[in-house]
Design a protein around this motif. Sequence first.
Motif, mmCIF file in Angstrom:
data_model
loop_
_atom_site.group_PDB
_atom_site.id
_atom_site.type_symbol
_atom_site.label_atom_id
_atom_site.label_comp_id
_atom_site.label_asym_id
_atom_site.label_seq_id
_atom_site.Cartn_x
_atom_site.Cartn_y
_atom_site.Cartn_z
ATOM 1 N N ASP A 69 83.766 -15.157 10.355
ATOM 2 C CA ASP A 69 84.852 -14.324 9.832
ATOM 3 C C ASP A 69 85.704 -13.813 10.987
ATOM 4 N N PRO A 70 86.973 -14.200 11.084
ATOM 5 C CA PRO A 70 87.798 -13.701 12.190
ATOM 6 C C PRO A 70 87.977 -12.193 12.172
ATOM 7 N N ALA A 71 87.907 -11.575 10.993
ATOM 8 C CA ALA A 71 88.059 -10.121 10.925
ATOM 9 C C ALA A 71 86.860 -9.410 11.538
ATOM 10 N N THR A 72 85.678 -9.998 11.461
ATOM 11 C CA THR A 72 84.475 -9.368 12.005
ATOM 12 C C THR A 72 84.554 -9.243 13.519
ATOM 13 N N THR A 73 85.204 -10.201 14.181
ATOM 14 C CA THR A 73 85.374 -10.138 15.632
ATOM 15 C C THR A 73 86.737 -9.580 16.022
ATOM 16 N N LEU A 74 87.444 -9.000 15.034
ATOM 17 C CA LEU A 74 88.801 -8.479 15.275
ATOM 18 C C LEU A 74 89.654 -9.552 15.941
ATOM 19 N N PHE A 75 89.613 -10.743 15.319
ATOM 20 C CA PHE A 75 90.422 -11.896 15.736
ATOM 21 C C PHE A 75 90.117 -12.320 17.172
ATOM 22 N N GLY A 76 88.827 -12.283 17.497
ATOM 23 C CA GLY A 76 88.374 -12.777 18.792
ATOM 24 C C GLY A 76 88.337 -11.744 19.897
ATOM 25 N N VAL A 89 85.154 -5.979 8.090
ATOM 26 C CA VAL A 89 85.992 -5.330 9.106
ATOM 27 C C VAL A 89 85.249 -4.157 9.737
ATOM 28 N N PRO A 90 84.922 -4.237 11.024
ATOM 29 C CA PRO A 90 84.226 -3.133 11.687
ATOM 30 C C PRO A 90 85.148 -1.940 11.929
ATOM 31 N N TYR A 91 84.540 -0.820 12.254
ATOM 32 C CA TYR A 91 85.296 0.390 12.579
ATOM 33 C C TYR A 91 85.467 0.462 14.086
ATOM 34 N N ALA A 92 86.714 0.487 14.537
ATOM 35 C CA ALA A 92 87.005 0.499 15.966
ATOM 36 C C ALA A 92 87.533 1.846 16.440
ATOM 37 N N GLY A 93 87.444 2.857 15.597
ATOM 38 C CA GLY A 93 87.906 4.184 15.972
ATOM 39 C C GLY A 93 89.361 4.412 15.618
ATOM 40 N N ARG A 136 74.936 6.554 13.028
ATOM 41 C CA ARG A 136 73.847 6.270 12.071
ATOM 42 C C ARG A 136 74.053 4.904 11.416
ATOM 43 N N LEU A 137 74.587 3.980 12.182
ATOM 44 C CA LEU A 137 74.947 2.652 11.682
ATOM 45 C C LEU A 137 73.761 1.702 11.657
ATOM 46 N N GLU A 138 73.677 0.906 10.584
ATOM 47 C CA GLU A 138 72.876 -0.314 10.540
ATOM 48 C C GLU A 138 73.849 -1.480 10.426
ATOM 49 N N GLY A 139 73.684 -2.498 11.257
ATOM 50 C CA GLY A 139 74.631 -3.601 11.239
ATOM 51 C C GLY A 139 73.960 -4.953 11.163
ATOM 52 N N TYR A 140 74.582 -5.876 10.417
ATOM 53 C CA TYR A 140 74.043 -7.220 10.217
ATOM 54 C C TYR A 140 75.189 -8.233 10.262
ATOM 55 N N ILE A 141 74.938 -9.370 10.898
ATOM 56 C CA ILE A 141 75.891 -10.475 10.928
ATOM 57 C C ILE A 141 75.239 -11.663 10.222
ATOM 58 N N LEU A 142 75.897 -12.175 9.179
ATOM 59 C CA LEU A 142 75.376 -13.301 8.408
ATOM 60 C C LEU A 142 75.852 -14.603 9.040
ATOM 61 N N ILE A 167 78.159 -5.190 7.268
ATOM 62 C CA ILE A 167 77.758 -6.586 7.087
ATOM 63 C C ILE A 167 78.970 -7.455 7.405
ATOM 64 N N GLY A 168 78.853 -8.295 8.408
ATOM 65 C CA GLY A 168 79.925 -9.197 8.780
ATOM 66 C C GLY A 168 79.463 -10.643 8.725
ATOM 67 N N GLY A 169 80.396 -11.545 8.955
ATOM 68 C CA GLY A 169 80.101 -12.965 8.967
ATOM 69 C C GLY A 169 80.391 -13.565 10.329
#
Length: 320
Positions: free
Chosen positions: A266-273, A125-129, A288-294, A261-263
């Motif tokens: 994973d629907p949660a990674t895209t905040l349900f599209g 789940v990403p941080y959207a503020g 200071r984010l590092e981000g990866y999508i598996l 780290i997202g997938g």
Amino acid sequence: MPDFQLIDTGAVRLRVAVEGTGPLVLMVHGFPESWYSWRHQIGPIARAGFTAAAIDVRGYGGSEKPGSVGSYAMEHMVADIVAAAAALQPSGPVILVGHDWGAPMVWNSALVHPERFRAVAALSVPYAGVPSRPFTEVFRAAFTAKGRFFYQEWFQAEGPPEIEAERDVRDFLRKFYYAISGDAPVGTWPDKAAGATLLEQMVDPQPFPAWLTPDDLDYYVAEFEASGFRGPINRYRNHERDFAWLQPYRERLIEQPALFIGGSKDPATTLFGAVTDPVALMQPLVPRLEGYILEGCGHWTQQERPVEVNNLLLDWLTRI
């Protein structure tokens, strides 16, 4: 198995699985899981020179289970994390790692208490503020008002969701875990009419994907047969409380070192599209984010892809 401790937060007692010595890495699980969702991470993190600790969130497993809906507001979940961190590492700020609901819990812990947490990692789940409106308004506009089912709407009414989940815990977990895993074909999470129940049209795979063994499933089933689902589902009934609590922090950034780290499945990674690039979404809010999508990974990130997650997590932990 790790050692288990009971921590009194002042509001509830939390069960915590602990292994190793060194700087504290505190892991927070999501729905419907437990400390056990970190079983592949605890040992490697401990062997890398850290104290690896995974809590049972209030309402789950060996932790206390308040009955009221309001007891599961984000304000209280964050307070639990602060208290657990202080009990396990009284001096010095702590590193947080969260997955699913545990991700917003650790994001918000780092946001509200930057002096207590020196780094934060989140899976799925990403941080959207800080939200501009309660999430209930968002999903009702996107789904309910259009006659479409959304699982969090189903969770709003007290009683029926718990009854459905507790009728056959094994059946519920198998279907729920599979539907948003990377192994499930597109459409396994059904697009159905508002008013349906969660399990309607859901698939029970035969056999279950190898990332969750029969012994793993047995552990989860025993935990939920003992605890029930009221506490876990109550977390979804606090969107209005969470919105109000977070408003004073609207202008604040998460400035600690951060890992996401997202997938890709994973629907949660895209905040349900709603988001095509979650890492880009987060960077202005978490500089200071590092981000990866598996690629091909579903929702159960650290269970589906333990080797990849551990490699990324341990590399980050040893550099911050």
